[in-house]
Design a protein around this motif. Structure first.
Motif, PDB file in Angstrom:
ATOM      1  N   UNK A   1       0.809  -1.212   0.000  1.00  0.00           N
ATOM      2  CA  UNK A   1       0.000   0.000   0.000  1.00  0.00           C
ATOM      3  C   UNK A   1       0.848   1.269   0.000  1.00  0.00           C
ATOM      4  N   UNK A   2       2.137   1.147   0.309  1.00  0.00           N
ATOM      5  CA  UNK A   2       3.014   2.319   0.294  1.00  0.00           C
ATOM      6  C   UNK A   2       3.640   2.554  -1.081  1.00  0.00           C
ATOM      7  N   UNK A   3       3.408   1.621  -1.998  1.00  0.00           N
ATOM      8  CA  UNK A   3       3.868   1.782  -3.372  1.00  0.00           C
ATOM      9  C   UNK A   3       2.727   2.369  -4.209  1.00  0.00           C
ATOM     10  N   UNK A   4       2.992   2.793  -5.450  1.00  0.00           N
ATOM     11  CA  UNK A   4       1.894   3.285  -6.298  1.00  0.00           C
ATOM     12  C   UNK A   4       0.784   2.249  -6.420  1.00  0.00           C
ATOM     13  N   UNK A   5      -0.465   2.679  -6.180  1.00  0.00           N
ATOM     14  CA  UNK A   5      -1.591   1.741  -6.171  1.00  0.00           C
ATOM     15  C   UNK A   5      -1.908   1.228  -7.571  1.00  0.00           C
ATOM     16  N   UNK A   6      -1.890   2.107  -8.565  1.00  0.00           N
ATOM     17  CA  UNK A   6      -2.084   1.691  -9.957  1.00  0.00           C
ATOM     18  C   UNK A   6      -3.261   0.764 -10.177  1.00  0.00           C
ATOM     19  N   UNK A   7      -2.980  -0.440 -10.668  1.00  0.00           N
ATOM     20  CA  UNK A   7      -4.036  -1.388 -11.037  1.00  0.00           C
ATOM     21  C   UNK A   7      -4.825  -1.859  -9.823  1.00  0.00           C
TER      22      UNK A   7
END
Length: 317
Positions: free
Chosen positions: A261-267
């Protein structure tokens, strides 16, 4: 026996031709705003990316096609005959071997064959040189997400404008997406963008401010403490009437890798939105049925419309 086989074949053909459900599709015009069904039935052709090595260009083209597919838009990086839409990408890199990062920009052009209409979009690049040169898949996926959002928004906005022209205005389902609380990282912005597109694909309109007869949509995100490399996430999409009265919640629960969840959410944001939209559509349908029932009552003591007691829908994703 022949007649039975013929009847069975006919049934299978009819089932195969059945459209996917659209809970918020306009009921009178029959207009289908879904990105799964571009108006001319065409597919987007992603031309070979220019300015980079062929293997990296192929990875980037395939990743963009997959990102558009995740948003419900048919696309391919394989050569097709006379495509209705084309995407051209040109990469311009600033040459500096001492810099541990690759910097520059991707210049995208989205062209429509019939009208010659074009959308031009520039996307900055600032990525780790080692990962870029070795064609790291996760890095490329994150890079093309922004371009996929831009193209998807462009297509869907065109469909919404056409839907507005065709629709009877008092029959449209209109949403205003208000607060998204508790989402780590870029979750709030990603969820709002993804839900906007998903609602439009389902046949609804999304506005930047509340409307007199529209609905309000909030979200509450709760991420539990990680345990053994996994983290449980709980999301509630809250549907409210124009007065702010809560009509119901679409509850989603899932388990993700720690720090996802701390990374880009994207898809991930689009998967969450698609999982919730069916329940949101059921709440809107029930509310409209109840309102219509209340308007039609002619005497005191009429039985309430069915489904009024159950206000919660749970949809895993």
């Amino acid at each position: 026996m022949f007649h039975r086989l013929f009847a069975l074949s006919l049934v299978l053909i009819l089932v195969a031709c059945t459209q996917a459900p659209q809970p918020l599709r306009h009921s009178r015009t029959g207009f289908d705003p879904s990105g799964l069904r571009l108006r001319d039935g065409g597919t987007i052709f992603i031309q070979p990316i220019e300015g980079i090595a062929k293997p990296l260009a192929q990875i980037m083209g395939n990743s963009l096609a997959e990102s558009l597919g995740a948003r419900g838009i048919p696309s391919t990086s394989n050569l097709i005959t006379n495509p209705s839409y084309k995407v051209r990408g040109q990469v311009v890199i600033k040459r500096n071997r001492r810099n541990p990062h690759i910097t520059g920009a991707i210049y995208w052009t989205f062209a429509k064959r019939e009208s010659g209409e074009k959308l031009e979009y520039s996307q900055p690049i600032n990525v780790d040189r080692h990962r870029w040169e070795y064609g790291d898949q996760a890095l490329i996926d994150n890079l093309v997400e922004a371009a996929a959002d831009e193209f998807a928004s462009y297509l869907q906005d065109n469909r919404e404008r056409e839907a507005v022209e065709l629709a009877v205005r008092d029959q449209d389902v209109v949403f205003f997406i208000d607060k998204i609380d508790g989402a780590p990282g870029d979750g709030a912005n990603a969820l709002k963008k993804a839900m906007t597109l998903t609602l439009r694909q389902a046949g609804a309109l999304v506005r930047n401010k509340p409307s007199k007869n529209g609905y309000i949509l909030d979200a509450e995100v709760r991420a539990l403490d990680p345990f053994e490399g996994k983290q449980r996430i709980k999301i509630a999409w809250i549907v409210k009437d124009p007065t702010g009265h809560e009509l119901g919640r679409a509850q989603l629960n899932n388990q993700l890798d720690e720090d996802r969840l701390n990374k880009p959410w994207g898809r991930l944001a689009y998967e969450i939105s698609r999982a919730a939209v069916q329940s949101i559509g059921l709440m809107i349908e029930r509310h409209r049925s109840e309102a219509q029932f209340d308007r039609s009552r002619t005497s005191i003591g009429t039985t309430a419309a069915p489904g009024r007691r159950n206000r919660r829908f749970i949809a895993p994703y």
